[in-house]
Design an enzyme around this catalytic site. Structure first.
Site, PDB file in Angstrom:
ATOM      1  N   CYS A 178       0.843  -1.196   0.000  1.00  0.00           N
ATOM      2  CA  CYS A 178       0.000   0.000   0.000  1.00  0.00           C
ATOM      3  C   CYS A 178       0.884   1.255   0.000  1.00  0.00           C
ATOM      4  O   CYS A 178       1.668   1.443  -0.913  1.00  0.00           O
ATOM      5  CB  CYS A 178      -0.993  -0.023   1.150  1.00  0.00           C
ATOM      6  SG  CYS A 178      -2.355   1.174   0.919  1.00  0.00           S
TER       7      CYS A 178
ATOM      8  N   HIS B 156      -3.725  -4.782  -0.627  1.00  0.00           N
ATOM      9  CA  HIS B 156      -3.353  -5.374   0.657  1.00  0.00           C
ATOM     10  C   HIS B 156      -3.413  -6.900   0.568  1.00  0.00           C
ATOM     11  O   HIS B 156      -4.496  -7.475   0.648  1.00  0.00           O
ATOM     12  CB  HIS B 156      -4.310  -4.910   1.754  1.00  0.00           C
ATOM     13  CG  HIS B 156      -4.145  -3.485   2.151  1.00  0.00           C
ATOM     14  ND1 HIS B 156      -3.282  -3.082   3.145  1.00  0.00           N
ATOM     15  CD2 HIS B 156      -4.726  -2.360   1.676  1.00  0.00           C
ATOM     16  CE1 HIS B 156      -3.346  -1.773   3.282  1.00  0.00           C
ATOM     17  NE2 HIS B 156      -4.207  -1.306   2.399  1.00  0.00           N
TER      18      HIS B 156
ATOM     19  N   GLU C 202      -2.657  -8.931   2.856  1.00  0.00           N
ATOM     20  CA  GLU C 202      -3.125  -9.425   4.154  1.00  0.00           C
ATOM     21  C   GLU C 202      -4.635  -9.325   4.306  1.00  0.00           C
ATOM     22  O   GLU C 202      -5.209  -9.915   5.232  1.00  0.00           O
ATOM     23  CB  GLU C 202      -2.421  -8.673   5.294  1.00  0.00           C
ATOM     24  CG  GLU C 202      -2.925  -7.276   5.585  1.00  0.00           C
ATOM     25  CD  GLU C 202      -2.376  -6.201   4.659  1.00  0.00           C
ATOM     26  OE1 GLU C 202      -2.542  -5.015   4.980  1.00  0.00           O
ATOM     27  OE2 GLU C 202      -1.792  -6.546   3.609  1.00  0.00           O
TER      28      GLU C 202
END
Length: 214
Positions: A83, A195, A197
């Site tokens: 990011c 992202h 994650e």
């Protein structure tokens, strides 16, 4: 078998616990740190980032992060930016008329997306530029969707390099009639605007692909 060790750079950039947990689930040991020795010696370095470009650069400079990243790359040690952690790798960012110098690992200017609705938030597809040449980042997930939350990005990038160096594999995403760089794979330096994650199984596979290079 000893798991590879990933240092997640701790420079005050928001909540990084989700990134730590995601890397652990992907199969690595993780340490949240800004200790220069630990950052240098780790198998991989993950540079997270949320919020404003300028604030992230201030935090990064406070822990000598620009130099820590540069020294790893000089030694060909893997670094992954996520990011705003990707955005700060470029030459500069412009937010609300404020121009801030970035790490300068790649040329380019981070600027506001030119789309009807900003921020760009939610799931979107990517077009891996290196897929046909054997992208390691997107191996097995070339057609997956990933989760984005951002208002700024690299919208115009012509990569100029000495002929002796390999070309970066650049991934693009379209949103609201605009287009921006959503990932870069360039030797030991990888980065994603989305992202991993927060991207479910596809994000975990991408992190596993990165960990496999450590």
């Amino acid at each position: 078998m000893t798991l590879p060790l990933v240092a997640v750079l701790d420079y005050g950039s928001g909540n990084v616990r989700s990134a730590v947990r995601a890397v652990e689930r992907a199969g690595a040991q993780v340490e949240l740190t800004s200790d220069p020795r630990k950052v240098a010696e780790a198998d991989g370095l993950l540079v997270p980032g949320v919020g404003a470009f300028e604030a992230c650069m201030r935090g990064l400079e406070a822990v000598d992060g620009v130099r820590l990243i540069e020294r790893r790359l000089i030694a060909s040690k893997p670094v992954l930016g996520i990011c705003v952690g990707m955005q700060i790798l470029f030459g500069e960012g412009i937010e609300h008329g404020v121009q801030t110098q970035g790490c300068g690992e790649w040329p380019g200017v981070i600027e506001r997306l030119q789309a009807p609705i900003v921020p760009h938030m939610g799931w979107n597809t990517v077009v891996p530029g290196g897929a046909a040449k054997g992208s390691r980042m997107f191996a097995g997930i070339e057609d997956e969707r990933f989760y984005f939350v951002h208002s700024y990005g690299l919208r115009d990038w012509v990569l100029s390099r000495p002929p002796a160096l390999p070309e970066a594999q650049v991934t693009w995403t379209e949103y609201g009639g605009d287009r921006f760089v959503s990932a870069v794979e360039d030797g030991p330096l990888w980065a994603t605007q989305f992202h991993p994650e927060k991207s479910g199984d596809a994000g975990r596979r991408l992190l596993q692909n990165w960990i496999a290079t450590l």
